[in-house]
Design an enzyme around this catalytic site. Structure first.
Site, short mmCIF file in Angstrom:
data_model
loop_
_atom_site.label_atom_id
_atom_site.label_comp_id
_atom_site.label_asym_id
_atom_site.label_seq_id
_atom_site.Cartn_x
_atom_site.Cartn_y
_atom_site.Cartn_z
N MET A 185 47.89 59.37 28.50
CA MET A 185 48.36 59.61 27.12
C MET A 185 47.99 61.01 26.62
SD MET A 185 47.24 55.85 25.90
CE MET A 185 47.61 55.78 24.16
N GLU A 238 26.21 48.05 41.97
CA GLU A 238 25.70 46.79 41.39
C GLU A 238 26.59 45.61 41.78
OE1 GLU A 238 23.01 46.59 39.46
OE2 GLU A 238 22.71 48.56 38.53
N PHE A 285 31.76 35.04 51.83
CA PHE A 285 31.37 36.43 52.14
C PHE A 285 31.40 36.69 53.64
CE2 PHE A 285 28.48 35.09 48.60
CZ PHE A 285 29.32 35.54 47.60
#
Ligand code: TGC
Ligand code: FAD
Length: 403
Positions: A353, A379, A399
């Site tokens: 923008m 993190e 995982f």
């Protein structure tokens, strides 16, 4: 105006008005508002005029360390041992105001408070607490947190840094990477395997066999120091192990607090980008009218307002949960992941923008955008937090892939 001071700098033509559509801050206590205003004023006066220089030079100004200590905001929610003893909501507000200045500034405070002071406060011996915490709260000692290794990022449980018990001392061998504050730290909280079990150790600068070279060449978090930590037969005294914790829950407990702080901090960066986008589009004329009068621009501003407002409600609700103890780690994963995600999208949208001006350092946009790319990764990456939530929903851990 100098080409290197940020246009949100108070006293210039754009005075910061924090977006708070639902008046969320009216739920803050008097003390929390006082802390908010103190940090906000300091960021206006001392950080915004200097942040672009700090990024260009790739330094974290030492005077910011001193000021954070003097303001009493390091280790905000910890109590005793010279720590501030504020609420978790106050800690969130501090992170939000700091990250409006720069994510690197919030990083400094997150690492010092949540990742270096917290493990000593929660898992340290009385001697360790008395020795380190008061000086860390005042900013006289800086700490860092060494978990990530070159080959073990999202999967810290695989770490290869190890400690050996040599009778009257420990020997550490291995390396950590991507460590915020490493080179400028007086002490490092280092996670290493002792007889195969992850333990926390306090390594002091000057310990034999320890070095912390700075990593250069970042396009993100340029005003934050990032380092390797190298341990070559690093000898540390026996009383530097953290006695109160074993296993991954040690480092993950620290991460809970740091991730919580990020969920608020990212909103500060988003609010800065929204503010700049609003001001810019109201003043930029194309086709004879302010571009803010076009529906496409208003749609973007409305989306930003919507997402920031939702993020603020999420952060405050999580803060209350942290304060009353009803939180679980997955609550934090949701807030970290969501608020960083929307902040990054808002920064990218705001960049667009601003047109060509959006790439100038005179505006804060591109700096926040580049910073938030790191915040999305550290993190726990965005996707790791998705997987943590996926495990919570399904009970299935995804995982690792079994053959
Ligand atoms: P998993 O089997 O899930 O858990 C192992 C043990 O840890 C306990 N635990 C937690 N405890 C407290 N809080 C949490 N949030 C916890 N999550 C897990 C768990 O109960 C278990 O305990 P026990 O007693 O049964 O052994 O471990 P996993 O290896 O399967 O982990 C999976 C995964 C992917 C979720 C985890 O490894 C993870 O979160 N990975 C992301 C790594 C990460 O976040 N690294 C951050 C490095 S520090 C940093 O980035 C600082 S940037 C700072 C700045 O500049 O601001
Ligand atoms: P990887 O783990 O290699 O991940 C790469 C990609 O693979 C990511 O998109 C990830 O989501 C994806 N991925 C990984 N595993 C899976 C899976 N099981 N399923 C699906 N996708 C997966 N660490 C510290 O210990 N202390 C610090 O102070 C610190 N500060 C940092 C400062 C900065 C500026 C940065 C950039 C990082 C910092 N880190 C720090 C490290 C940070 O925590 C790691 O970068 C992060 O945990 C990700 O690890 P990685 O970079 O090795 O990526």
């Amino acid at each position: 105006m100098s080409q290197t001071s940020c246009r949100l700098f108070k006293g210039e033509d754009m005075v910061y008005e924090a977006l708070d559509f639902y008046d969320v801050d009216s739920q803050l206590s008097e003390e929390e508002i006082m802390v908010r205003d103190m940090v906000r004023d300091w960021v206006d006066a001392e950080v915004l005029p200097k942040i672009e220089h700090a990024c260009r030079d790739g330094v974290f100004p030492d005077e910011w360390r001193v000021a954070l200590g003097e303001m009493g905001v390091l280790g905000a929610p910890l109590d005793g041992y010279g720590c501030p003893g504020l609420s978790y909501v106050a800690y969130g507000v501090i992170c939000r105001e700091l990250e409006r200045g720069d994510s690197g500034l919030r990083s400094f405070a997150s690492v010092q408070g949540s990742l270096a002071m917290y493990p000593i406060w929660d898992f340290g011996s009385e001697e360790q607490k008395n020795k380190y915490l008061p000086k860390m709260a005042s900013g006289d000692l800086i700490g860092c947190f060494g978990l990530t290794e070159p080959d073990y990022g999202s999967n810290p449980g695989g770490m290869i840094t190890k400690a050996e018990d040599k009778g009257d001392h420990y020997i550490l061998n291995g390396a950590k990477m991507w460590i915020t504050n490493g080179t400028i730290s007086d002490l490092a909280i280092v996670w290493a395997k002792l007889d195969g079990v992850i333990r926390g150790f306090i390594v002091e600068t000057g310990d034999e066999g320890y070095s912390a070279p700075e990593m250069k060449g970042k396009h993100s978090l340029k005003a934050s120091v990032t380092s390797e930590l190298v341990f070559q037969d690093c000898k540390i005294p026996k009383d530097r192990i953290l006695p109160g914790v074993k296993g991954l829950k040690g480092p993950f407990s620290c991460l809970n607090n740091a991730r919580y702080g990020i969920s608020w901090g990212a909103l500060g960066a988003a609010q800065a980008c929204f503010h700049s986008a609003k001001e810019y589009t109201l003043s930029r004329i194309q086709f004879d009218v302010p571009i803010a009068s076009y529906q496409l621009i208003q749609n973007k501003l409305a989306w930003m307002l919507r997402e920031i407002t939702k993020g603020q409600l999420l952060a405050l609700e999580l803060g209350k949960k942290k304060d009353d103890g009803s939180w679980i780690p997955e609550h934090i994963s949701l807030a970290k992941m969501n608020n960083v995600d929307i902040a990054l999208e808002i920064a990218r949208m705001a960049r667009d923008m601003h047109g060509a001006n959006g790439i100038l350092d005179e505006y804060c946009i591109m700096r926040h955008m580049a910073n938030l790319e790191s915040v999305k990764t550290y993190e726990g990456t965005h996707d790791i937090h998705n997987l943590i939530l996926g495990r919570h929903i399904t009970g299935i851990q995804s995982f690792t892939r079994s053959e």
